[in-house]
Design a protein around this motif. Structure first.
Motif, short mmCIF file in Angstrom:
data_model
loop_
_atom_site.label_atom_id
_atom_site.label_comp_id
_atom_site.label_asym_id
_atom_site.label_seq_id
_atom_site.Cartn_x
_atom_site.Cartn_y
_atom_site.Cartn_z
N ALA A 43 0.81 -1.21 0.00
CA ALA A 43 0.00 0.00 0.00
C ALA A 43 0.85 1.27 0.00
N LEU A 44 2.01 1.22 0.67
CA LEU A 44 2.94 2.35 0.70
C LEU A 44 4.33 1.85 0.38
N LYS A 45 5.08 2.65 -0.40
CA LYS A 45 6.40 2.24 -0.87
C LYS A 45 7.42 3.33 -0.58
N GLU A 46 8.25 3.11 0.41
CA GLU A 46 9.39 3.98 0.69
C GLU A 46 8.99 5.46 0.77
N ILE A 47 8.05 5.77 1.65
CA ILE A 47 7.58 7.15 1.81
C ILE A 47 8.56 7.94 2.67
N ASN A 48 8.99 9.08 2.15
CA ASN A 48 9.81 10.04 2.91
C ASN A 48 9.09 11.38 2.91
N LEU A 49 8.84 11.91 4.09
CA LEU A 49 8.06 13.15 4.21
C LEU A 49 8.46 13.88 5.47
N THR A 50 8.57 15.20 5.36
CA THR A 50 8.85 16.03 6.53
C THR A 50 7.81 17.14 6.61
N ILE A 51 7.23 17.32 7.78
CA ILE A 51 6.30 18.42 8.03
C ILE A 51 6.89 19.27 9.14
N GLU A 52 7.11 20.54 8.85
CA GLU A 52 7.72 21.44 9.82
C GLU A 52 6.68 21.98 10.80
N ASP A 53 7.15 22.43 11.93
CA ASP A 53 6.29 23.03 12.94
C ASP A 53 5.54 24.21 12.34
N GLY A 54 4.20 24.22 12.48
CA GLY A 54 3.40 25.32 11.98
C GLY A 54 2.96 25.21 10.54
N GLU A 55 3.25 24.09 9.88
CA GLU A 55 2.81 23.90 8.49
C GLU A 55 1.35 23.43 8.43
N PHE A 56 0.73 23.65 7.28
CA PHE A 56 -0.61 23.14 6.99
C PHE A 56 -0.48 22.39 5.66
N VAL A 57 -0.41 21.08 5.75
CA VAL A 57 -0.09 20.24 4.58
C VAL A 57 -1.28 19.37 4.22
N GLY A 58 -1.61 19.33 2.94
CA GLY A 58 -2.66 18.46 2.42
C GLY A 58 -2.06 17.27 1.70
#
Length: 249
Positions: free
Chosen positions: A19-34
């Motif tokens: 279902a997921l393949k090698e996901i790399n993701l960073t969300i910084e403090d205070g971000e609004f990510v969709g």
């Protein structure tokens, strides 16, 4: 704030589905990510892994440097209550409780003092425009009001990360705009860090950054540079490209 490294999720034993393949993701403090993508792309799987509802097959999720998947079940439950806030498409409110009781439920489960709960409720209810609803039952309020109550419940303990799963899915257009405006206000004024899964490009246009997922892989991202209208148009173009839709009509 949130770091996802080499995250994979495989279901099944004899017949496996990745279902997921090698996901790399960073969300910084205070971000609004969709997070956006076609049906079956892995959006909900990713959200469930970040919410500690499910366990990854490999890779790790770090929230402020802590990996919740290394905790025991009791510690995970505490982590979820204290570090995360949740807003769902179906509201997930308790119909037998009043609006007030629903909002303070996370604090109640954590054994917070009544005086502290009352003070936090007094602070958050006016900001969300629901101070006149506190004594009502959930059946007595509208869908848009119910989602405001859900947002208040998700934010009352000031979580490090708010996870929203299709928060406008059961709302009409006006209520959707109200709720999304509220989330944007929480992000801009309260510096709330929000990650939202949505299929709705209008809801997505309230975000600051959109990450697109397809077939279990993150394939592209765009950030809002100018107006919300322009960002909405960018999102529509990208969705058409990802889904292979002819955009000439």
């Amino acid at each position: 704030m949130l770091t996802v490294q080499h995250l994979t999720k495989t279901y099944g034993e004899t017949i496996q589905y990745q279902a997921l393949k090698e996901i790399n993701l960073t969300i910084e403090d205070g971000e609004f990510v969709g997070i956006m993508g076609p049906s079956g792309s892995g959006k909900s799987t990713l959200l469930n892994l970040l919410a500690t509802i499910d366990q990854p097959t490999s890779g790790e999720v770090l929230l402020n440097g802590q990996n919740p998947n290394r905790l025991n079940p009791e510690q995970i439950a505490q982590f979820r209550r204290r570090e995360l806030g949740f807003v769902f498409q179906s509201f997930n409110l308790m119909p037998t409780l009043t609006v007030e009781e629903n909002i303070i439920l996370p604090l109640t489960l954590d054994g917070e003092k009544v005086s502290v709960m009352k003070q936090k409720l007094k602070e958050i209810a006016p900001r969300l425009g629901i101070e006149t609803l506190l004594k009502k039952r959930i059946a007595e309020i509208s869908g848009g009001q119910a989602q405001r109550v859900a947002v208040a419940r998700a934010m009352i303990h000031q979580p490090n990360l708010l996870l929203a799963d299709e928060p406008t899915g059961n709302l009409d257009t006006k209520s959707s705009k109200d709720v999304m405006g509220l989330l944007r206000q929480l992000n801009e004024e309260e510096k709330a860090t929000i990650m939202m899964v949505t299929h709705d490009p209008l809801a997505a246009s309230y975000c600051k950054r959109i990450v697109f997922i397809k077939d279990g892989q993150l394939i592209h991202e765009i950030s809002r540079q100018t107006s919300q209208k322009h960002f909405y148009d960018e999102i529509m173009v990208e969705l058409s490209r990802i889904e292979g839709v002819d955009n000439e009509f």
